[in-house]
Design a protein around this motif. Structure first.
Motif, PDB file in Angstrom:
ATOM      1  N   SER A 101      35.494  58.494  37.953  1.00 36.08           N
ATOM      2  CA  SER A 101      36.153  57.725  37.178  1.00 36.08           C
ATOM      3  C   SER A 101      36.994  56.854  37.929  1.00 36.08           C
ATOM      4  CB  SER A 101      37.119  58.529  36.173  1.00 36.08           C
ATOM      5  OG  SER A 101      36.346  59.228  35.032  1.00 36.08           O
TER       6      SER A 101
ATOM      7  N   ASP B 275      34.878  54.295  39.669  1.00 34.35           N
ATOM      8  CA  ASP B 275      34.409  53.333  38.731  1.00 34.35           C
ATOM      9  C   ASP B 275      35.749  52.339  38.279  1.00 34.35           C
ATOM     10  OD1 ASP B 275      32.076  54.262  38.308  1.00 34.35           O
ATOM     11  OD2 ASP B 275      32.569  55.429  36.483  1.00 34.35           O
ATOM     12  N   GLU B 276      36.733  52.637  38.417  1.00 36.13           N
ATOM     13  CA  GLU B 276      38.039  51.913  38.413  1.00 36.13           C
ATOM     14  C   GLU B 276      38.255  50.967  39.674  1.00 36.13           C
ATOM     15  OE1 GLU B 276      42.711  52.269  38.011  1.00 36.13           O
ATOM     16  OE2 GLU B 276      41.589  54.095  37.509  1.00 36.13           O
ATOM     17  N   LEU B 277      37.850  51.410  40.683  1.00 34.51           N
ATOM     18  CA  LEU B 277      38.094  50.641  42.023  1.00 34.51           C
ATOM     19  C   LEU B 277      36.708  50.070  42.260  1.00 34.51           C
ATOM     20  CD1 LEU B 277      40.261  53.102  44.126  1.00 34.51           C
ATOM     21  CD2 LEU B 277      40.931  51.273  42.852  1.00 34.51           C
ATOM     22  N   ASP B 278      35.690  49.960  41.646  1.00 31.80           N
ATOM     23  CA  ASP B 278      34.473  49.257  41.763  1.00 31.80           C
ATOM     24  C   ASP B 278      34.089  49.722  43.202  1.00 31.80           C
ATOM     25  OD1 ASP B 278      32.266  47.840  41.073  1.00 31.80           O
ATOM     26  OD2 ASP B 278      33.095  46.203  41.631  1.00 31.80           O
ATOM     27  N   LEU B 279      33.960  51.134  43.431  1.00 24.97           N
ATOM     28  CA  LEU B 279      33.252  51.547  44.666  1.00 24.97           C
ATOM     29  C   LEU B 279      32.238  52.342  44.516  1.00 24.97           C
ATOM     30  CD1 LEU B 279      36.566  52.906  46.420  1.00 24.97           C
ATOM     31  CD2 LEU B 279      35.530  50.798  46.483  1.00 24.97           C
ATOM     32  N   GLY B 280      31.177  51.779  45.381  1.00 21.47           N
ATOM     33  CA  GLY B 280      29.855  52.490  45.264  1.00 21.47           C
ATOM     34  C   GLY B 280      29.493  53.360  46.540  1.00 21.47           C
TER      35      GLY B 280
ATOM     36  N   ASP C 172      30.524  52.116  49.876  1.00 20.89           N
ATOM     37  CA  ASP C 172      32.023  52.193  50.338  1.00 20.89           C
ATOM     38  C   ASP C 172      32.558  53.688  50.589  1.00 20.89           C
ATOM     39  OD1 ASP C 172      32.156  49.485  49.858  1.00 20.89           O
ATOM     40  OD2 ASP C 172      32.012  50.019  47.810  1.00 20.89           O
TER      41      ASP C 172
ATOM     42  N   THR D  25      42.914  53.672  47.351  1.00 21.75           N
ATOM     43  CA  THR D  25      43.316  52.227  47.989  1.00 21.75           C
ATOM     44  C   THR D  25      43.714  52.381  49.052  1.00 21.75           C
ATOM     45  OG1 THR D  25      43.776  51.748  45.349  1.00 21.75           O
ATOM     46  CG2 THR D  25      44.648  50.279  47.083  1.00 21.75           C
TER      47      THR D  25
ATOM     48  N   GLN E 240      40.729  52.923  51.660  1.00 23.67           N
ATOM     49  CA  GLN E 240      40.088  51.642  51.839  1.00 23.67           C
ATOM     50  C   GLN E 240      40.608  50.471  52.621  1.00 23.67           C
ATOM     51  OE1 GLN E 240      36.593  52.631  50.776  1.00 23.67           O
ATOM     52  NE2 GLN E 240      36.691  50.492  50.625  1.00 23.67           N
TER      53      GLN E 240
END
Length: 839
Positions: free
Chosen positions: A691, A694-699, A702, A730, A733
């Motif tokens: 989750s 998904d919130e940070l749009d990391l795949g 990354d 965050t 990254q």
């Protein structure tokens, strides 16, 4: 047939180099012409270990089928048939495949030894049977394979293959121990620095005990009675008296001065059981010994001193601690030298510490100024001297005297009176003067054998004789009174110094003052009671209703005393004690006020920072939103569609940023105020991690995932846990180098589950790690787009609110690893779900 010799290489953990060392020794022995074979070696894919095995003869393994799977085991029969001089057998604690001749590899080794084959083998400290539970407490890992202590202790040679814990972690991080996919989990679980340090100490101490036992066997076999002080071993003698606690703590401090020091307590009981001891006190002292990390022993002997020294020699002790005798001088004079003197004479090269204690001379008490100057014991001794010395002196003068020696006779009796005055004071001296005067008249002054004085000059001489004796005794009595006054002054000075020191020490001042006052004034009990009835401190017996009450600090408290009356001088000293008690209570109030003020200052600092954030960081998005909306309102229909869209997007972005900042400010305020609401449920860690991604749009490009599929449910608030992971991810990254993926790994350690967020960025210096959890800290980052610096402060607050922790660690090879540790949900909670609100 001569039995083979067993050599054991002991290590603290996998990877220290036991197998490598064993193979290296095999190569050395082979180069010297010895017949060496590898019975079985497990390289675990380690290249350096496999290289060491090259060139050594290997006995082929035996294939065993178990549940349809082919497994390899050491071929015991093949090794026995080969009958080498030396066999290398790895992993002594290994469990053989079911169906093998022996269940355990150490039993196979016993057969090799019985066949006359020397064996070199390896074992880790966690596989030793007696240490298994200790290792489980340290590492949280249960070891199923163990080897009995007796097997290892029976080895002819035991060596520790040692490696510094950090060096082992470095080897592990470099891939020299486990494959890459197991490194992070190993470093974060079993191979933690603290775990390795504890295991290393455990291995070294176990070997030290074994070496000590071997040394004791050698001394016994060779009849060596002298003490070989290879390490400090402190023996404390306990009598069952109240001084035992003091002696034990002193002995523990002596043992702690050197690494590996050992504390042993011993109580000597007589064979006839006539020597009194307090079983309750001994039981309490035995518990204290175990708390201090020592051992308790009890021996039987008629002569206590001899039994103590014999025990100390039997355990190869270097120090012997005994207490000062509680006997007085008269008792010592009548019964001869005490146990202490005998122990010192018989101890030889064992150091003897005779420790003073509060019970040695009774409790501390101020000398009394009232009453006779000399003690009753001295007065009785004076009368005894007069009664015994007078007749003896008379017999001597009758045997050696003559009619012309009357002057010498008078002076001899005068000397006796002076001696009695010096010993017993005025009344024994007067008694001696009268008795000797009568004796002179009866035995030496004509007419002899009658109490008659024919010459007035003789009567005057006798009167002067008695007067001189009285004057001498008065002088002695006054000197004794002055000496007692001096002792009293010294005792008062000592007490005042102790009182002042107690107040300066702070926290323990009040109890120390109460205890010292009770002892000094010889009271049965003392108690300090606050105005509201709360007992602040007490010492001695429970205070009765008839206790004397003394107000302390303008009615702030009351000092209650019972068990004795105080004279005028003691009441003056009591006033000093009361004043110091008032000062100590005032100091306690000031300390509490300072603590409250510190908390208020910290809260005020947070408020100031919040205002600063509102005035600075909130101004930018608010100003952007206002400007965008103002532009839309002023331009109206004159704006193009593209310009209108840009302004709307700017306003939307600014308002979204403003909403996030305000939410963070409210959250950090709740955390600081301690009113964070937490709803704990059985939570799936993997679901929360996904989750957050998904919130940070990391795949996958990354983040690299290494999630434990067997990880149980966590006891956590899934919403707060997601916020923690989002904030930590965050940061990871932001600081990760380009092309480097952030790694998320989950694992379990005992009753705790861990989620590790691993980056390979610049990392953070150890001395600055706590700063990054403070609100409004960016650690030098001046980019205002990075937010208020509340993310990590909130994350730690959320983690602690859920009963967990958020801690930073170094990433092997560089970078920072953030570890979120949370308790595992129990089976019942997992089945039914758990929910709890924390105000």
């Amino acid at each position: 047939m001569k039995r083979g010799r067993l050599r054991v290489l002991l290590g603290m953990a996998p990877g220290v180099g036991k197998t490598y060392e064993m193979l290296e020794e095999g190569r050395r022995l082979r180069s010297e012409g010895h017949d060496v074979v590898i019975a079985i070696v497990e390289t675990h894919g380690r290249v350096a270990t496999a290289a060491q095995a090259e060139g050594l003869e290997v006995v082929p393994r035996r294939a065993v089928a178990h549940r349809g799977v082919a497994l390899d085991e050491m071929d015991l029969d093949a090794v026995l048939e080969r009958l080498p001089r030396i066999a290398l057998v790895d992993e002594l604690a290994h469990t053989n495949v079911p169906g093998s001749r022996n269940d355990k590899r150490w039993v196979d080794v016993e057969e090799l030894l019985d066949a006359g084959i020397d064996v070199i083998t390896t074992v880790n400290v966690q596989h030793i049977e007696s240490l298994n539970d200790v290792v489980e407490k340290i590492t949280g890992v249960v070891q199923r394979e163990t080897v009995p202590d007796a097997v290892v202790r029976a080895a002819d040679q035991i060596e520790v293959v040692d490696l510094a814990p950090q060096s082992l972690r470095d080897r592990l991080a470099a891939g020299s121990v486990y494959p890459a996919e197991r490194i992070d989990a190993a470093l974060s679980n079993y191979f933690r620095l603290g775990n390795l340090t504890a295991l290393r100490e455990l291995a070294l101490l176990w070997l030290a005990d074994e070496v000590d036992s071997a040394l004791q066997r050698y001394r016994t076999e060779h009849g060596i009675e002298g003490s070989w002080q290879a390490r400090e071993r402190v023996v404390v003698a306990l009598t069952g008296g109240p001084e035992g606690e003091t002696l034990l703590r002193r002995g523990a401090r002596i043992a702690a001065r050197s690494a590996g020091g050992e504390l042993l307590a011993v109580h000597v009981s007589t064979q006839d059981g006539l020597r009194a001891s307090a079983p309750g006190a001994l039981a309490a002292q035995r518990a204290l010994v175990e708390t201090l990390g020592g051992t308790y022993h009890q021996v039987v002997g008629d002569d206590v001193a001899t039994a103590l020294v014999d025990f100390a020699r039997s355990v190869n002790a270097s120090q012997l601690v005994i207490g000062v005798s509680r006997r007085g001088r008269l008792g010592a004079a009548l019964t001869g030298p005490g146990i202490g003197a005998t122990v010192i004479r018989a101890s030889g090269d064992i150091d003897v510490h005779i420790v003073n204690h509060a019970r040695a001379g009774g409790r501390f008490a101020l000398p009394r100024l009232a009453g006779p100057a000399l003690s009753a014991k001295r007065r009785i001794l004076g009368f005894v001297t007069a009664l015994v010395g007078g007749p003896l002196l008379s017999l001597l003068m009758i045997a050696t005297g003559s009619d012309e020696s009357i002057t010498a006779d008078v002076l001899a009796y005068q000397l006796l009176v002076v001696v009695v005055a010096l010993v017993g004071g005025i009344w024994p001296a007067v008694f001696a003067a009268v008795l000797s005067g009568v004796t002179l008249d009866f035995l030496f002054i004509a007419p002899i054998y009658t109490i008659t004085i024919s010459d007035p000059a003789h009567a005057l001489s006798l009167t002067l004789y008695v007067v001189i004796a009285v004057l001498v005794s008065v002088v002695v009595d006054q000197a004794a009174r002055r000496a007692r006054a001096a002792r009293r002054a010294a005792a008062e000075s000592e007490m005042l110094a102790t009182i002042a020191g107690s107040v300066l020490r702070g926290e323990s001042a009040v109890p120390a003052l109460i205890s010292r006052a009770r002892e000094a004034f010889g009271l049965a009990g003392v108690r300090l009671v606050a105005a509201d009835g709360t007992v602040l401190a007490t010492d001695g017996e429970p205070v009765r209703d008839r206790a004397v009450a003394v107000p302390v600090g303008d009615g702030r408290a009351t000092l209650e005393l019972h068990g004795g009356d105080l004279d005028a001088s003691e009441r003056r000293l009591l006033d000093v004690v009361v004043a110091q008690l008032a000062a100590a209570l005032e100091r306690t109030d000031l300390a509490e006020t300072a603590a409250e003020a510190g908390a208020l200052a910290e809260t005020d600092q947070v408020r100031t920072a919040l205002l600063s954030a509102v005035s600075h960081d909130l101004r930018r998005p608010l100003a952007a939103a206002v400007a965008s909306l103002g532009g839309l309102r002023a331009a109206g229909d004159q704006l193009s569609d593209d310009d209108r869209q840009v302004l709307l997007e700017t306003a939307d972005e600014s308002l979204a940023t403003l909403s996030v900042l305000v939410t963070d400010l409210l959250d950090v305020s709740r955390v600081q105020a301690g009113v964070l609401a937490v709803s704990l449920t059985a939570t799936d860690a993997a679901g929360v991690v996904l989750s957050a991604l998904d919130e940070l749009d990391l795949g996958p490009d990354d983040v690299e995932l290494a999630l434990d599929p067997d990880l149980p449910m966590l006891r956590a608030d899934p919403v707060l846990l997601q916020r923690v992971l989002v904030n930590v991810l965050t940061n990871a990254q932001r600081y990760s180098p380009d092309g480097e993926r952030v790694r998320i790994a989950t694992s379990r350690l005992g009753g705790t589950a861990e989620i590790r967020v691993i980056d390979h960025g610049p990392g953070i210096a150890a001395d600055r790690r706590e700063d990054m959890f403070s609100p409004f800290q960016r650690l030098g980052d001046t980019d205002n787009t990075a937010g208020l610096g509340l993310g990590l402060a909130l994350s730690r607050g959320f983690a602690e609110g859920m009963g967990g922790t958020l801690t930073p660690e170094d990433t092997p090879g560089g970078g920072l690893t953030m570890v979120v540790a949370l308790p595992v949900a129990d089976a019942e909670a997992t089945a039914s779900g758990i929910s709890r609100r924390m105000p």
